[in-house]
Design an enzyme around this catalytic site. Sequence first.
Site, PDB file in Angstrom:
ATOM      1  N   ASP A   8      59.479 -32.425  -0.507  1.00  0.00           N
ATOM      2  CA  ASP A   8      58.849 -32.752   0.773  1.00  0.00           C
ATOM      3  C   ASP A   8      59.876 -32.369   1.847  1.00  0.00           C
ATOM      4  O   ASP A   8      61.059 -32.188   1.560  1.00  0.00           O
ATOM      5  CB  ASP A   8      58.559 -34.268   0.790  1.00  0.00           C
ATOM      6  CG  ASP A   8      58.332 -34.811   2.171  1.00  0.00           C
ATOM      7  OD1 ASP A   8      57.409 -34.306   2.843  1.00  0.00           O
ATOM      8  OD2 ASP A   8      59.096 -35.691   2.597  1.00  0.00           O
ATOM      9  N   ASP A  10      59.825 -33.582   5.822  1.00  0.00           N
ATOM     10  CA  ASP A  10      60.188 -34.623   6.789  1.00  0.00           C
ATOM     11  C   ASP A  10      60.575 -35.926   6.088  1.00  0.00           C
ATOM     12  O   ASP A  10      59.762 -36.515   5.404  1.00  0.00           O
ATOM     13  CB  ASP A  10      59.017 -34.854   7.754  1.00  0.00           C
ATOM     14  CG  ASP A  10      58.785 -33.621   8.622  1.00  0.00           C
ATOM     15  OD1 ASP A  10      57.666 -33.095   8.615  1.00  0.00           O
ATOM     16  OD2 ASP A  10      59.745 -33.167   9.263  1.00  0.00           O
ATOM     17  N   GLY A  51      50.604 -34.440  12.310  1.00  0.00           N
ATOM     18  CA  GLY A  51      50.721 -34.710  13.750  1.00  0.00           C
ATOM     19  C   GLY A  51      49.377 -34.744  14.454  1.00  0.00           C
ATOM     20  O   GLY A  51      49.105 -35.649  15.267  1.00  0.00           O
ATOM     21  N   GLU A  53      46.427 -35.339  13.136  1.00  0.00           N
ATOM     22  CA  GLU A  53      45.701 -36.523  12.655  1.00  0.00           C
ATOM     23  C   GLU A  53      46.284 -37.786  13.292  1.00  0.00           C
ATOM     24  O   GLU A  53      45.572 -38.726  13.629  1.00  0.00           O
ATOM     25  CB  GLU A  53      45.796 -36.602  11.129  1.00  0.00           C
ATOM     26  CG  GLU A  53      45.075 -35.472  10.382  1.00  0.00           C
ATOM     27  CD  GLU A  53      45.831 -34.141  10.399  1.00  0.00           C
ATOM     28  OE1 GLU A  53      46.953 -34.067  10.945  1.00  0.00           O
ATOM     29  OE2 GLU A  53      45.248 -33.154   9.894  1.00  0.00           O
ATOM     30  N   ARG A  54      47.610 -37.802  13.484  1.00  0.00           N
ATOM     31  CA  ARG A  54      48.274 -38.977  14.080  1.00  0.00           C
ATOM     32  C   ARG A  54      47.825 -39.154  15.533  1.00  0.00           C
ATOM     33  O   ARG A  54      47.538 -40.259  15.976  1.00  0.00           O
ATOM     34  CB  ARG A  54      49.794 -38.779  14.002  1.00  0.00           C
ATOM     35  CG  ARG A  54      50.637 -40.009  14.248  1.00  0.00           C
ATOM     36  CD  ARG A  54      52.087 -39.767  13.819  1.00  0.00           C
ATOM     37  NE  ARG A  54      52.127 -39.386  12.419  1.00  0.00           N
ATOM     38  CZ  ARG A  54      52.983 -38.495  11.920  1.00  0.00           C
ATOM     39  NH1 ARG A  54      53.855 -37.882  12.690  1.00  0.00           N
ATOM     40  NH2 ARG A  54      52.963 -38.195  10.642  1.00  0.00           N
ATOM     41  N   HIS A  80      49.199 -30.667  20.245  1.00  0.00           N
ATOM     42  CA  HIS A  80      50.038 -30.465  19.054  1.00  0.00           C
ATOM     43  C   HIS A  80      50.796 -29.146  19.118  1.00  0.00           C
ATOM     44  O   HIS A  80      51.957 -29.069  18.685  1.00  0.00           O
ATOM     45  CB  HIS A  80      49.194 -30.551  17.778  1.00  0.00           C
ATOM     46  CG  HIS A  80      50.040 -30.707  16.558  1.00  0.00           C
ATOM     47  ND1 HIS A  80      50.187 -29.724  15.620  1.00  0.00           N
ATOM     48  CD2 HIS A  80      50.847 -31.727  16.162  1.00  0.00           C
ATOM     49  CE1 HIS A  80      51.028 -30.128  14.687  1.00  0.00           C
ATOM     50  NE2 HIS A  80      51.442 -31.348  14.996  1.00  0.00           N
ATOM     51  N   ARG A  81      50.173 -28.120  19.710  1.00  0.00           N
ATOM     52  CA  ARG A  81      50.893 -26.845  19.866  1.00  0.00           C
ATOM     53  C   ARG A  81      52.106 -27.031  20.790  1.00  0.00           C
ATOM     54  O   ARG A  81      53.197 -26.537  20.520  1.00  0.00           O
ATOM     55  CB  ARG A  81      49.965 -25.767  20.459  1.00  0.00           C
ATOM     56  CG  ARG A  81      49.114 -25.037  19.418  1.00  0.00           C
ATOM     57  CD  ARG A  81      48.481 -23.763  19.983  1.00  0.00           C
ATOM     58  NE  ARG A  81      47.628 -24.029  21.136  1.00  0.00           N
ATOM     59  CZ  ARG A  81      46.341 -24.418  21.021  1.00  0.00           C
ATOM     60  NH1 ARG A  81      45.808 -24.612  19.819  1.00  0.00           N
ATOM     61  NH2 ARG A  81      45.602 -24.655  22.096  1.00  0.00           N
ATOM     62  N   LYS A  83      53.708 -29.861  21.326  1.00  0.00           N
ATOM     63  CA  LYS A  83      54.683 -30.675  20.582  1.00  0.00           C
ATOM     64  C   LYS A  83      55.467 -29.821  19.599  1.00  0.00           C
ATOM     65  O   LYS A  83      56.697 -29.934  19.479  1.00  0.00           O
ATOM     66  CB  LYS A  83      53.952 -31.823  19.863  1.00  0.00           C
ATOM     67  CG  LYS A  83      54.838 -32.670  18.978  1.00  0.00           C
ATOM     68  CD  LYS A  83      54.715 -32.263  17.511  1.00  0.00           C
ATOM     69  CE  LYS A  83      55.731 -32.977  16.677  1.00  0.00           C
ATOM     70  NZ  LYS A  83      55.675 -32.572  15.254  1.00  0.00           N
ATOM     71  N   THR A 120      54.741 -29.919   2.137  1.00  0.00           N
ATOM     72  CA  THR A 120      54.901 -30.741   3.336  1.00  0.00           C
ATOM     73  C   THR A 120      53.628 -30.782   4.172  1.00  0.00           C
ATOM     74  O   THR A 120      52.766 -29.905   4.062  1.00  0.00           O
ATOM     75  CB  THR A 120      56.037 -30.199   4.234  1.00  0.00           C
ATOM     76  OG1 THR A 120      56.106 -30.960   5.432  1.00  0.00           O
ATOM     77  CG2 THR A 120      55.812 -28.739   4.590  1.00  0.00           C
ATOM     78  N   THR A 122      53.974 -31.030   7.566  1.00  0.00           N
ATOM     79  CA  THR A 122      54.291 -30.421   8.862  1.00  0.00           C
ATOM     80  C   THR A 122      53.941 -28.934   8.835  1.00  0.00           C
ATOM     81  O   THR A 122      53.532 -28.402   7.817  1.00  0.00           O
ATOM     82  CB  THR A 122      55.771 -30.651   9.247  1.00  0.00           C
ATOM     83  OG1 THR A 122      55.935 -30.331  10.631  1.00  0.00           O
ATOM     84  CG2 THR A 122      56.720 -29.798   8.412  1.00  0.00           C
TER      85      THR A 122
END
Length: 258
Positions: A8, A10, A51, A53-54, A80-81, A83, A120, A122
Amino acid sequence: MLRALIFDVDGTLADTEELHRQAFNSAFMEMALDWDWGREQYKKLLEVSGGKERIGHYIETLQVSPMQRRALRECIPMIHRTKTRIYKELVESGRLSFRPGVKRLLTDARAAGLKLGIATTTTLDNVHALLDSALGTRGASWFDAVGAGDLVEQKKPAPDIYNLVLSTLRVPREECVAFEDSVNGLRAAKAAGLFTIVTPTQWNRDHDFSGADLLLPSLDDKTHLRDVSSVTPIGGSALGLKQVEELLLNSQSAHARG
Ligand code: XBP
Ligand code: MG
């Protein structure tokens, strides 16, 4: 025998979530959203993998009209882009290094001819930024399979990303070991039938990791070893490749004895 390690990212390869949290908050500011995720709040939000989904989960908690909620949901990809752009800049500025013992185990595994995979939630961009920063340019070339983010529909705790990596590695799951840091990640790896070693971080150390085959503070620290599967306690301080293989074989013979 042991033929592949699957990591994994993160929390496992590197303790990245504080940087993710800062990147989320900078993106919210850049997009004039008055959202600011504090540490305690983010610790809770981390129970949602992914991210996008969060952010979607967070929008569901806001006291806004259905029309405003719909409008905010439509902004998730752009948020998200933004971020991800900010997070990559932070990683590329050298703010992250691998957790203790990770580079040692990766190096030993490659020297022993094992295959290496990444599984992962991410984005691929983020994975490349971290691997280049920690392993030098083309850091991703250390790995035989990189499964990231939206390559699968169902993110962790679903096993999809691990199944994708296993099919790319073409190694039987009984000959692989997974490394994770979170409960969602552990559930995903176990659902994929993998022997799983967990090294939690400060974001989730108090979570319930029952079902883990091995739970360690880090790959370089086996104090307070809670070894939930093999019968033989392991001496020494750092977890070596030989011990990983012994644990895998012990676990398989214990299962074979029923
Ligand atoms: C952890 C995650 C990711 C990161 C944020 O992934 O759940 O969502 O928190 O990264 P891992 P993104 O499976 O590596 O532990 O914003 O790119 O999703
Ligand atoms: Mg993780």
